[in-house]
Scaffold this motif. Sequence first.
Motif, PDB file in Angstrom:
ATOM      1  N   LEU A  52     -38.073 148.596 118.444  1.00  0.00           N
ATOM      2  CA  LEU A  52     -38.535 149.304 117.174  1.00  0.00           C
ATOM      3  C   LEU A  52     -39.972 149.978 117.342  1.00  0.00           C
ATOM      4  O   LEU A  52     -39.804 151.083 116.950  1.00  0.00           O
ATOM      5  CB  LEU A  52     -38.639 148.212 115.938  1.00  0.00           C
ATOM      6  CG  LEU A  52     -38.491 149.066 114.734  1.00  0.00           C
ATOM      7  CD1 LEU A  52     -37.371 148.641 113.785  1.00  0.00           C
ATOM      8  CD2 LEU A  52     -39.890 149.033 114.109  1.00  0.00           C
ATOM      9  N   TRP A  53     -40.608 149.462 118.080  1.00  0.00           N
ATOM     10  CA  TRP A  53     -41.963 150.202 118.459  1.00  0.00           C
ATOM     11  C   TRP A  53     -41.754 151.602 119.258  1.00  0.00           C
ATOM     12  O   TRP A  53     -42.241 152.451 118.775  1.00  0.00           O
ATOM     13  CB  TRP A  53     -42.916 149.217 119.217  1.00  0.00           C
ATOM     14  CG  TRP A  53     -43.654 148.269 118.629  1.00  0.00           C
ATOM     15  CD1 TRP A  53     -43.703 148.179 117.235  1.00  0.00           C
ATOM     16  CD2 TRP A  53     -44.315 147.027 119.201  1.00  0.00           C
ATOM     17  NE1 TRP A  53     -44.329 146.947 116.908  1.00  0.00           N
ATOM     18  CE2 TRP A  53     -44.733 146.434 117.919  1.00  0.00           C
ATOM     19  CE3 TRP A  53     -44.472 146.586 120.325  1.00  0.00           C
ATOM     20  CZ2 TRP A  53     -45.562 145.173 118.078  1.00  0.00           C
ATOM     21  CZ3 TRP A  53     -45.170 145.567 120.516  1.00  0.00           C
ATOM     22  CH2 TRP A  53     -45.766 144.799 119.410  1.00  0.00           C
ATOM     23  N   ALA A  54     -40.735 151.300 119.989  1.00  0.00           N
ATOM     24  CA  ALA A  54     -40.383 152.712 120.804  1.00  0.00           C
ATOM     25  C   ALA A  54     -39.856 153.662 120.084  1.00  0.00           C
ATOM     26  O   ALA A  54     -40.025 154.877 120.191  1.00  0.00           O
ATOM     27  CB  ALA A  54     -39.545 152.339 122.249  1.00  0.00           C
ATOM     28  N   GLU A  55     -38.822 153.290 118.960  1.00  0.00           N
ATOM     29  CA  GLU A  55     -38.217 154.211 117.832  1.00  0.00           C
ATOM     30  C   GLU A  55     -39.358 154.852 117.173  1.00  0.00           C
ATOM     31  O   GLU A  55     -39.495 156.061 116.990  1.00  0.00           O
ATOM     32  CB  GLU A  55     -37.101 153.396 117.145  1.00  0.00           C
ATOM     33  CG  GLU A  55     -36.229 152.960 117.959  1.00  0.00           C
ATOM     34  CD  GLU A  55     -35.332 151.949 116.903  1.00  0.00           C
ATOM     35  OE1 GLU A  55     -35.513 151.854 115.721  1.00  0.00           O
ATOM     36  OE2 GLU A  55     -34.646 151.194 117.537  1.00  0.00           O
ATOM     37  N   LEU A  56     -40.418 154.007 116.696  1.00  0.00           N
ATOM     38  CA  LEU A  56     -41.605 154.552 115.640  1.00  0.00           C
ATOM     39  C   LEU A  56     -42.222 155.600 116.708  1.00  0.00           C
ATOM     40  O   LEU A  56     -42.838 156.525 116.098  1.00  0.00           O
ATOM     41  CB  LEU A  56     -42.395 153.490 115.438  1.00  0.00           C
ATOM     42  CG  LEU A  56     -42.179 152.720 114.119  1.00  0.00           C
ATOM     43  CD1 LEU A  56     -43.231 151.473 114.151  1.00  0.00           C
ATOM     44  CD2 LEU A  56     -41.998 153.585 112.929  1.00  0.00           C
ATOM     45  N   ALA A  57     -42.515 155.198 117.929  1.00  0.00           N
ATOM     46  CA  ALA A  57     -43.310 156.135 118.964  1.00  0.00           C
ATOM     47  C   ALA A  57     -42.954 157.388 118.997  1.00  0.00           C
ATOM     48  O   ALA A  57     -43.414 158.360 119.126  1.00  0.00           O
ATOM     49  CB  ALA A  57     -43.631 155.352 120.204  1.00  0.00           C
ATOM     50  N   PHE A  58     -41.422 157.590 119.204  1.00  0.00           N
ATOM     51  CA  PHE A  58     -40.586 158.572 119.552  1.00  0.00           C
ATOM     52  C   PHE A  58     -40.880 159.227 118.181  1.00  0.00           C
ATOM     53  O   PHE A  58     -40.940 160.539 118.226  1.00  0.00           O
ATOM     54  CB  PHE A  58     -39.213 158.349 119.687  1.00  0.00           C
ATOM     55  CG  PHE A  58     -38.321 159.576 119.595  1.00  0.00           C
ATOM     56  CD1 PHE A  58     -38.370 160.563 120.674  1.00  0.00           C
ATOM     57  CD2 PHE A  58     -37.745 159.858 118.651  1.00  0.00           C
ATOM     58  CE1 PHE A  58     -37.646 161.836 120.597  1.00  0.00           C
ATOM     59  CE2 PHE A  58     -36.799 161.079 118.570  1.00  0.00           C
ATOM     60  CZ  PHE A  58     -37.056 162.033 119.741  1.00  0.00           C
ATOM     61  N   CYS A  59     -40.647 158.828 116.820  1.00  0.00           N
ATOM     62  CA  CYS A  59     -40.821 159.765 115.739  1.00  0.00           C
ATOM     63  C   CYS A  59     -42.459 160.269 115.419  1.00  0.00           C
ATOM     64  O   CYS A  59     -42.365 161.379 114.978  1.00  0.00           O
ATOM     65  CB  CYS A  59     -40.514 158.734 114.429  1.00  0.00           C
ATOM     66  SG  CYS A  59     -38.768 158.430 114.251  1.00  0.00           S
TER      67      CYS A  59
END
Length: 171
Positions: A52-59
């Motif tokens: 989830l952190w990676a998804e947020l970082a991508f956004c």
Amino acid sequence: YSMKTELNDLEKEMGEMIARKRYDLNRKNNTKDLAVLGKAFSDGISADIEGLWAELAFCKVAKIYPDEVFRLGYTSKRKGGDVGDAIINGMHIDVKSTKTETGRLITMQKNALVDSYVLLIGKEGKYRIAGAMKSSELCVPERYGHHKLFRVPCFMATQDELIPWEKYSNA
């Protein structure tokens, strides 16, 4: 060269809350805990938080609101509800991440609703975007196999096969 990003403490805290809620919903819906397939994490919740952190970082890098990341409803690839982690100009993107510096872009199954995959390398809220690949290039028979990674076959691409995000997003 690859783009780097870091989540701040508030983003990490929000991400962890969402990951825990998602984890609980998935266990209630008998969704398989895929973290047990690999050796990267001893428990599934850690894998969910990192993901989830990676998804947020991508956004954050893509400068889009993380509405798919914040979605709490149960989604499943098999039931056709998983539209990816980010939608940019109608392109559905699935964010994959690993803490392994030489990590590869991997997906267990083809998702007809996802157009592209993006690989982030890092952990604990600090990531670099290794690159992106179209689903039509990743999810092909030549890339499907055991690759000595998991107990089950998967689609796989190496980092040198990926297109840098800044080129990909402008294509």
